[in-house]
Motif scaffolding. Structure first.
Motif, PDB file in Angstrom:
ATOM      1  N   LYS A 145      -1.100  18.612 111.435  1.00  0.00           N
ATOM      2  CA  LYS A 145      -1.999  19.137 110.783  1.00  0.00           C
ATOM      3  C   LYS A 145      -1.458  18.878 109.322  1.00  0.00           C
ATOM      4  O   LYS A 145      -2.719  18.201 107.745  1.00  0.00           O
ATOM      5  CB  LYS A 145      -1.402  20.480 110.344  1.00  0.00           C
ATOM      6  N   ILE A 146       0.254  18.049 109.038  1.00  0.00           N
ATOM      7  CA  ILE A 146       0.273  18.212 107.846  1.00  0.00           C
ATOM      8  C   ILE A 146      -0.732  16.395 106.840  1.00  0.00           C
ATOM      9  O   ILE A 146      -1.077  15.714 107.507  1.00  0.00           O
ATOM     10  CB  ILE A 146       1.670  17.287 107.354  1.00  0.00           C
ATOM     11  N   HIS A 147      -1.180  17.272 105.520  1.00  0.00           N
ATOM     12  CA  HIS A 147      -1.902  16.625 104.951  1.00  0.00           C
ATOM     13  C   HIS A 147      -3.060  15.351 105.259  1.00  0.00           C
ATOM     14  O   HIS A 147      -2.648  14.611 104.731  1.00  0.00           O
ATOM     15  CB  HIS A 147      -0.752  15.829 104.541  1.00  0.00           C
ATOM     16  N   GLU A 149      -0.452  28.104 101.669  1.00  0.00           N
ATOM     17  CA  GLU A 149      -0.750  26.996 101.925  1.00  0.00           C
ATOM     18  C   GLU A 149      -1.031  25.824 101.344  1.00  0.00           C
ATOM     19  O   GLU A 149      -0.242  24.722 101.262  1.00  0.00           O
ATOM     20  CB  GLU A 149      -1.923  26.978 103.162  1.00  0.00           C
ATOM     21  N   LEU A 154       3.241  24.876 100.669  1.00  0.00           N
ATOM     22  CA  LEU A 154       3.983  24.226 101.759  1.00  0.00           C
ATOM     23  C   LEU A 154       3.471  22.720 101.954  1.00  0.00           C
ATOM     24  O   LEU A 154       4.433  22.023 102.062  1.00  0.00           O
ATOM     25  CB  LEU A 154       3.949  25.392 103.090  1.00  0.00           C
ATOM     26  N   ARG A 155       2.209  22.442 101.551  1.00  0.00           N
ATOM     27  CA  ARG A 155       2.160  21.292 101.334  1.00  0.00           C
ATOM     28  C   ARG A 155       2.556  20.151 100.509  1.00  0.00           C
ATOM     29  O   ARG A 155       3.045  19.633 100.567  1.00  0.00           O
ATOM     30  CB  ARG A 155       0.345  20.908 101.063  1.00  0.00           C
ATOM     31  N   ARG A 191       5.222  19.761 101.482  1.00  0.00           N
ATOM     32  CA  ARG A 191       6.049  18.797 102.426  1.00  0.00           C
ATOM     33  C   ARG A 191       6.666  18.965 103.491  1.00  0.00           C
ATOM     34  O   ARG A 191       7.247  18.703 104.543  1.00  0.00           O
ATOM     35  CB  ARG A 191       6.947  17.316 101.777  1.00  0.00           C
ATOM     36  N   ASP A 222       4.662  21.235 105.101  1.00  0.00           N
ATOM     37  CA  ASP A 222       3.590  22.305 106.795  1.00  0.00           C
ATOM     38  C   ASP A 222       3.665  21.723 108.444  1.00  0.00           C
ATOM     39  O   ASP A 222       2.441  22.698 108.682  1.00  0.00           O
ATOM     40  CB  ASP A 222       2.452  22.160 106.052  1.00  0.00           C
ATOM     41  N   ASN A 223       4.386  20.727 108.217  1.00  0.00           N
ATOM     42  CA  ASN A 223       4.560  20.400 109.824  1.00  0.00           C
ATOM     43  C   ASN A 223       5.279  21.208 109.770  1.00  0.00           C
ATOM     44  O   ASN A 223       6.168  20.839 111.537  1.00  0.00           O
ATOM     45  CB  ASN A 223       4.617  18.905 109.731  1.00  0.00           C
ATOM     46  N   GLU A 269       4.529  27.524 109.036  1.00  0.00           N
ATOM     47  CA  GLU A 269       3.641  28.057 108.805  1.00  0.00           C
ATOM     48  C   GLU A 269       3.530  29.093 108.106  1.00  0.00           C
ATOM     49  O   GLU A 269       4.736  29.987 108.621  1.00  0.00           O
ATOM     50  CB  GLU A 269       2.239  27.634 109.591  1.00  0.00           C
TER      51      GLU A 269
END
Length: 415
Positions: free
Chosen positions: A108-110, A351, A354-355, A358, A360-361, A364
């Protein structure tokens, strides 16, 4: 004899000087090139392929080019950013433990671009903080003091994660339990069978709020001594700093519901008994919360507001963290926050944050099904509070309203 002796002394000193020059020249010209290519620590002996012939050039590699090559080996290709550190060797762990250690949702990351309106929302919130802190029309205690003037005991809400370079100022009754869970996951301060806990919701509530699980600014003195304040300022400059806030009046309603409408023996003894004695004509209130609930006795919301407005309250002790103003918990005019989240937009903000971090992987934000106190209930809750008391309460929390962009609740203040 004297002249001959002096001559020999000059010859010896001159020879020593020439030897020193030769050593310095060798160290600068010859040895410097050797040092740059010497590994910091010897690695395993690996057979190297025969050297490939280099094209002839009349110029030897420069000192700066060697430095660039040394630095570039630590940079991620095409990003100019440091590469992630190598994962710890888990060969001695079970396969099951290794599977739990692998970051979840790595796909899901970026993957999708961040919506422009979310970025603009953050910029507006940060801009508002800067404007309010420089605006003389907004006054509150401690606004113009420096960071060095903040007592150490008032820095206990700033949680530091050195692994990811994050500082979180937690505000009770603003989803702080879940954000504390995330900070525990990121800092890897809780192990499960020798492996860092990766599921925030698996962390027990009592550990979430256990101060030993979090490294806060007020603990720096014990670890770093006289260097503590300097290190705080270094981390504030380099780390990503964030906090989450909510409508101040709604936060008060939430605090009242959680601490006085539910059985909480600690808050009953420390606060509810005081309110009952002062404002509810209960000179000898029940000794325990169970006895009080059995008799249907507890302070009303109006009693709670009276307690907050009573000058004697803060003469006895500072406001409890659950109803202390955010500007007193997080010092937004001394700390330049990089991210300001609102509970009213919690999922979108979480969300995005967390993105930006870096991570968010890795983690959550937990989806919660708790019964949130809604802003639409304000009129009902304040219906038992005299209008003059409402206005005084607004003055008490006005800095939080204005710093974080919440509208003045005219429907409550003008009834």
């Amino acid at each position: 004899m004297g002249t001959s002796r002096m001559f020999r002394i000059f010859v010896v000193l001159g020879s020593a000087f020439m030897i020193l020059l030769i050593i310095i020249y060798w160290d600068d010209v010859g040895a410097s090139h050797l040092y740059l290519h010497t590994p910091v620590s010897p690695g395993p002996k690996i057979p190297h392929p025969p050297p490939q012939p280099r094209p002839h050039t009349s110029r030897t590699p420069s000192f700066l080019s060697d430095i660039d090559a040394f630095v570039n080996q630590f940079l991620e290709p095409g990003t100019g950013e440091p590469t992630d550190t190598a994962p710890a060797d888990t060969s001695n762990q079970s396969e099951k433990a290794e599977e739990r250690y692998i970051p979840r949702r790595e796909w899901k990351i970026h993957l999708t671009p961040v919506a422009a309106e979310l970025r603009e929302r953050q910029e507006q919130r940060r801009r508002l903080l800067r404007e309010m802190c420089s605006n003389d029309s907004v006054a509150f205690p401690g606004k113009n003091r420096s960071f060095d003037d903040i007592p150490n005991k008032e820095l206990d809400h700033l949680i530091v994660d050195d692994r990811h370079g994050v500082i979180y100022c937690y505000v009770p009754k603003v989803a702080c339990s879940n954000w504390k869970r995330i900070m525990i996951v990121l800092s890897e301060s809780m192990l499960q069978e020798g492996v860092p806990q990766r599921d925030p919701l698996a962390i027990p509530w009592d550990l979430v709020h256990n101060s030993s699980m979090h490294f806060t600014f007020n603990k720096f003195w014990k670890r770093y001594g006289k260097f503590a304040r300097h290190l705080m300022k270094v981390k504030l400059k380099k780390y990503t700093k964030f906090l989450f806030v909510r409508d101040p009046f709604v936060r008060l309603i939430s605090a009242y519901r959680n601490k006085f409408e539910m059985r909480n023996d600690d808050f009953y003894r420390r606060f509810a008994q005081v309110m009952l004695r002062r404002y509810a004509n209960q000179p000898t209130p029940p000794a325990t919360v169970d006895e009080a609930f059995a008799l249907g006795i507890h302070p009303s919301f109006s009693h709670f507001i009276q307690y907050l407005l009573d000058p004697q309250t803060e003469k006895d002790m500072p406001f409890n963290e659950h109803w202390r103003q955010v500007y007193r918990l997080c010092h937004p005019c001394q700390i330049q926050y990089d991210f300001v989240g609102h509970l009213e937009t919690a999922e979108e903000d979480a969300e995005l944050l967390l993105r930006q971090l870096r991570v968010d992987n890795v983690v959550e934000f937990p989806t919660s099904h708790r019964n949130l106190t809604a802003s639409s209930w304000e009129s009902d809750w304040f219906s038992t509070v005299p209008v003059e008391a409402r206005r005084e309460l607004y003055k008490l929390y006005e800095p939080d309203f204005r710093l974080f962009g919440y509208d003045r609740p005219d429907s409550i203040l003008n009834e």
